[in-house]
Motif scaffolding. Sequence first.
Motif, short mmCIF file in Angstrom:
data_model
loop_
_atom_site.label_atom_id
_atom_site.label_comp_id
_atom_site.label_asym_id
_atom_site.label_seq_id
_atom_site.Cartn_x
_atom_site.Cartn_y
_atom_site.Cartn_z
N ALA A 170 41.04 45.18 34.71
CA ALA A 170 40.49 45.80 35.90
C ALA A 170 39.01 46.02 35.65
O ALA A 170 37.91 45.80 36.20
N HIS A 171 38.74 46.56 34.38
CA HIS A 171 37.24 46.95 34.14
C HIS A 171 36.21 45.63 33.89
O HIS A 171 35.17 45.89 34.05
N HIS A 172 36.94 44.55 33.41
CA HIS A 172 36.37 43.59 33.24
C HIS A 172 35.78 42.90 34.51
O HIS A 172 34.71 42.36 34.81
N ILE A 173 36.64 43.16 35.65
CA ILE A 173 36.22 42.63 37.02
C ILE A 173 35.11 43.98 37.64
O ILE A 173 34.23 43.28 38.38
N THR A 174 35.23 45.10 37.25
CA THR A 174 34.67 45.84 38.26
C THR A 174 33.40 46.44 37.36
O THR A 174 32.49 47.25 38.13
N ALA A 175 33.20 46.30 36.04
CA ALA A 175 32.09 46.83 35.25
C ALA A 175 32.13 48.25 35.44
O ALA A 175 31.07 48.88 35.34
N ALA A 176 33.36 48.97 35.84
CA ALA A 176 33.67 50.38 35.74
C ALA A 176 32.61 50.87 36.85
O ALA A 176 32.40 52.24 37.07
N SER A 177 32.51 50.40 38.02
CA SER A 177 31.21 50.67 39.00
C SER A 177 32.58 51.11 40.08
O SER A 177 33.57 50.65 39.96
N THR A 216 32.97 45.72 47.26
CA THR A 216 34.09 45.79 47.74
C THR A 216 34.68 44.74 46.89
O THR A 216 34.39 43.49 46.49
N VAL A 217 36.11 44.86 46.21
CA VAL A 217 36.85 43.89 45.34
C VAL A 217 38.02 43.54 46.51
O VAL A 217 38.79 44.01 46.96
N LEU A 218 37.84 42.20 46.51
CA LEU A 218 38.97 41.46 47.64
C LEU A 218 40.03 40.84 46.41
O LEU A 218 39.83 40.49 45.43
N VAL A 241 27.66 42.08 47.35
CA VAL A 241 28.46 43.20 47.64
C VAL A 241 30.10 42.85 47.35
O VAL A 241 30.60 43.88 47.35
N VAL A 242 30.40 41.75 47.38
CA VAL A 242 31.70 41.27 47.16
C VAL A 242 32.30 40.88 46.13
O VAL A 242 31.39 39.89 45.25
N ILE A 243 33.19 41.35 45.38
CA ILE A 243 33.91 40.90 44.15
C ILE A 243 35.23 40.16 44.56
O ILE A 243 36.16 40.84 44.76
N ARG A 259 44.50 51.82 41.40
CA ARG A 259 44.46 53.31 40.71
C ARG A 259 43.22 53.89 40.60
O ARG A 259 42.86 54.86 40.86
N ASP A 260 42.22 52.99 40.34
CA ASP A 260 40.88 53.42 39.91
C ASP A 260 40.00 53.15 41.03
O ASP A 260 38.74 53.46 40.97
N SER A 261 40.37 52.66 42.12
CA SER A 261 39.25 52.45 43.39
C SER A 261 39.22 53.76 44.10
O SER A 261 39.88 54.87 43.94
N ARG A 262 37.91 53.78 44.93
CA ARG A 262 37.75 55.00 45.70
C ARG A 262 38.73 55.03 46.74
O ARG A 262 38.96 56.00 47.28
N ALA A 263 39.14 54.03 47.28
CA ALA A 263 40.27 53.85 48.49
C ALA A 263 40.64 52.27 48.46
O ALA A 263 39.98 51.55 48.05
N VAL A 264 41.61 52.02 49.18
CA VAL A 264 42.47 50.72 49.24
C VAL A 264 42.44 50.63 51.02
O VAL A 264 42.82 51.59 51.51
N VAL A 265 42.03 49.26 51.39
CA VAL A 265 42.32 49.06 52.85
C VAL A 265 43.18 47.59 52.89
O VAL A 265 42.84 46.74 52.15
N ALA A 266 44.07 47.88 53.56
CA ALA A 266 45.02 46.59 53.60
C ALA A 266 46.21 46.76 54.62
O ALA A 266 46.30 47.80 55.33
N PRO A 267 46.44 45.41 55.10
CA PRO A 267 47.50 45.58 56.33
C PRO A 267 48.98 45.98 55.77
O PRO A 267 49.01 46.17 54.34
N ASP A 268 49.87 45.86 56.34
CA ASP A 268 51.18 46.28 56.05
C ASP A 268 51.79 45.14 54.89
O ASP A 268 52.18 44.19 55.41
#
Length: 365
Positions: A170-177, A216-218, A241-243, A259-268
């Motif tokens: 996860a850190h490799h993807i987000t660079a801890a941002s 935003t991480v997709l 803006v998008v990863i 777990r480490d996101s500020r928030a999650v948005v998703a459908p059912d």
Amino acid sequence: MKHPLPDRPQHICVLRLSALGDVCNLVPTVRALQRQWPAARITWVIGKGEHSLLAGLSGVEFVVYDKATGLAGMRALWRELADTRFDVLLHMQQALRASVLSLGLKADVRVGYDKARAKDAQHWFTQRHLAPHPRAHVLESYLDFARLLGVEDLSLAWDLPVPEAAVEEAHHITAASPYLLISPCANPRLRNFRNWSAEGYAAVIEHAWRQHGLKTVLTGGGSTQERQLGERIRALCPEEVVIDVIGETSLKGLLALIRDSRAVVAPDSGPVHMANALGAPVVGLYATTNPERAGPYRWRDFVVDRYADAARTFLHKEPAELSWGQRVRHPDAMSLIGAEDVIERLEAVLAHPEIPQDMESPDEA
């Protein structure tokens, strides 16, 4: 005559093969069983993908069944457990495949759903049935199995294992941002109709960036449908803006990202229940399914709920007229959700990142 239930089971079998969201919702029942009988063995017969999500769950022995192996795989599993007899088998999957699989497992008593909740004639394969619980959330239906066995402490606990390798992924993807995580697609099954629009997601992504400085991480699976929706979303957003890691993460890596996101948005879909299990703020997008039955349990107050509107618009019925759990299978149902609805709910969860206190435990049945 009712088959007696064990007072102190020594070996419990949990039969639930799929899906990702369902197995997440089942974990609190496993934890409740462990609290009641800490010395009991718990064997969980589970699907292959679901096992990769929950592998390492403390105190649980997993036996994996890959549905792609069909009857040959069932026979192999039966041979693996040929010398095992369970005190009780909790048949928690309402599918004919799972019921056939259960026939090869030895158990003193088999517990299934009450007739009102049973599907695919599951009650024919079980000896004891749950007490009726009309309009129960999926998570509460699983806890009913523990209730029937006499478990008293039904407080919610997950403790899902997130290994260090997943955290590094996860850190490799987000660079801890800091970031918002969007999993835009539900399972690409026939007539699922749970996906929202690329334009709607793009508006949410732009808002998160402009108002909160959140990239935003997709995420998602590797199906053509999921990749194409990701491409459409990316095309509507500034590149920086998008990863986009759709189809590129492990399930454990996805857990770490959630777990480490500020928030999650998703459908059912699985990720809303994964977020719920991890305590991550989540905005679920619901129009084709009823969030009172299948929403992210501790974050149901933050769901964008257009199920009633969809029932009236496409089925010409009030929600109370529908059977519990009935879906609105219409390709335009999710179009009832507006970007402003999602943005308003996102602002609410960002302002309330802790798990809502009044939703930490299920209502008593």
